[in-house]
Write a protein that holds these residues in place. Structure first.
Motif, PDB file in Angstrom:
ATOM      1  N   SER A 138      -7.902  -0.890   3.549  1.00  0.00           N
ATOM      2  CA  SER A 138      -8.447  -0.820   2.193  1.00  0.00           C
ATOM      3  C   SER A 138      -7.387  -1.238   1.177  1.00  0.00           C
ATOM      4  N   GLU A 183     -15.615   3.435   4.498  1.00  0.00           N
ATOM      5  CA  GLU A 183     -14.916   2.745   5.572  1.00  0.00           C
ATOM      6  C   GLU A 183     -15.728   2.759   6.871  1.00  0.00           C
ATOM      7  N   LYS A 234       0.816  -1.213   0.000  1.00  0.00           N
ATOM      8  CA  LYS A 234       0.000   0.000   0.000  1.00  0.00           C
ATOM      9  C   LYS A 234       0.853   1.268   0.000  1.00  0.00           C
ATOM     10  N   SER A 262     -10.618   4.310  -2.004  1.00  0.00           N
ATOM     11  CA  SER A 262     -10.733   2.892  -1.647  1.00  0.00           C
ATOM     12  C   SER A 262     -11.468   2.131  -2.740  1.00  0.00           C
ATOM     13  N   ASN A 284      -6.306  -0.330  -1.542  1.00  0.00           N
ATOM     14  CA  ASN A 284      -5.751   0.643  -2.477  1.00  0.00           C
ATOM     15  C   ASN A 284      -4.340   1.021  -2.052  1.00  0.00           C
ATOM     16  N   HIS A 325      -6.124  12.347   1.236  1.00  0.00           N
ATOM     17  CA  HIS A 325      -6.388  10.912   1.292  1.00  0.00           C
ATOM     18  C   HIS A 325      -7.553  10.656   0.349  1.00  0.00           C
TER      19      HIS A 325
END
Ligand code: AMP
Ligand code: MG
Length: 305
Positions: free
Chosen positions: A133, A170, A45, A141, A135, A217
């Motif tokens: 997640s 999330e 990640k 995500s 990603n 983010h």
């Protein structure tokens, strides 16, 4: 082994990574007790190591082997599990979530996912599974199997298809520490739903905040502008509610927050593929689930949250 659940559990046992479907977003799963496997998650990640991971467990009994719950934490678990609520509580000594997964903290984040396939994989494996997640860090995500495979498929030994994520956002993260409950990250379970169980929430105390909550983010490649329905040439408008933007790009044509949450990351990713000069997101109400949608959008736009 032709059963994907058994294959995924075997991959976890071997210290490999898997793509794990959950009802919130697709996760990148690893054995929470295996520091080498957990290190692979941070690497795949490109996630900063100060950002701790959530330990996913099959039921509340397994959660209590990982974390120390008081009556309040138990009440929250009873009210919302299986489901999109993460509880941060003191880590149990020898609880099997390695220090790297906890980013060195003496607390641990734990959740029982609502997706039956996620629980089946965790139960077949037998231990806790970290699953941030799927990603690369900082990006939206994945909420479909294809998006998860595109993001981190190269890093996994097994990928379990659980269909599109029903929630699409999330989990809500709360801490239950020193007898106080604080909201660390808004998410799929709303503030009002939590307050209905535990009463009013406290502010997260100094040093008790979520270490991973950085400003930029969930961001696509295109710049994101929020809270306006005015898109210029070359820009894509994600609408909300009747008559705002094209139907194809609407978070919810009827103005439904659940539908908007379920569509948010998928549409951000689809819009990004068209290489627009910007993605513009129409105003969305801030109540209920809108709090979490706004949190993600502010961060996708790079506004300090
Ligand atoms: P993610 O796995 O990306 O969905 O993020 C997990 C979230 O839980 C991040 O915001 C973390 O900072 C937060 N988190 C995990 N463990 C802890 C902990 N022990 N204390 C506070 N926040 C935590
Ligand atoms: Mg994430």
């Amino acid at each position: 082994m032709s059963d994907p659940t058994a294959r995924a559990a075997a991959a976890l046992k071997a210290g490999d990574l898997i793509i794990l479907p959950t009802e919130t977003v697709y996760g990148l799963g690893a054995d929470a007790a295996n520091a080498e496997a957990v290190a692979k998650v941070f690497e795949a990640k490109d996630r900063p190591r100060f950002n701790p991971l959530i330990a996913h467990v099959a039921d509340a009994a397994q959660a209590e082997r990982v974390a120390v719950f008081d009556a309040t934490a138990r009440g929250l678990a009873e009210a919302f599990w299986p489901g999109p609520l993460t509880i941060v509580a003191p880590a149990r000594e020898g609880g099997g979530v390695c220090e790297l997964a906890r980013a060195g903290l003496d607390s641990v984040a734990v959740r029982v996912p609502g997706h039956a396939k996620a629980r089946a994989v965790i139960a077949a494996f037998g231990g806790a599974v970290v699953a941030p997640s799927a990603n690369r860090s900082g990006r939206p995500s994945p909420t479909t199997f294809a998006d998860a495979v595109e993001e981190t498929g190269h890093a996994v030994a097994e990928a379990v298809d659980g269909g599109p994520c029903a929630v699409g956002l999330e989990s809500t993260v709360v801490s239950v520490l020193d007898g106080k409950v604080a909201l660390l990250r808004p998410g799929a379970v709303t503030r009002a739903e939590i307050e209905a169980v535990v009463g009013s929430l406290s502010e997260a105390g100094e040093g008790r905040r979520s270490p991973g909550r950085v400003a930029l983010h969930y961001a696509p490649d295109a710049p994101v502008r929020i809270e306006t329905a005015e898109a210029g040439p070359g820009e894509i408008l994600l609408g909300f509610g009747p008559g705002v933007g094209e139907a194809r790009w609407s978070l919810s044509p009827t103005g439904d927050l659940r539908e908007a949450a379920a569509n948010l990351f998928r549409l951000l990713r689809e819009a990004d593929r068209e290489r627009p000069s910007a993605i513009v997101v129409a105003p969305v109400p801030r109540e209920g689930l809108g709090e979490a949608i706004h949190d993600r959008l502010r961060r996708a736009a790079g506004h300090v949250g």
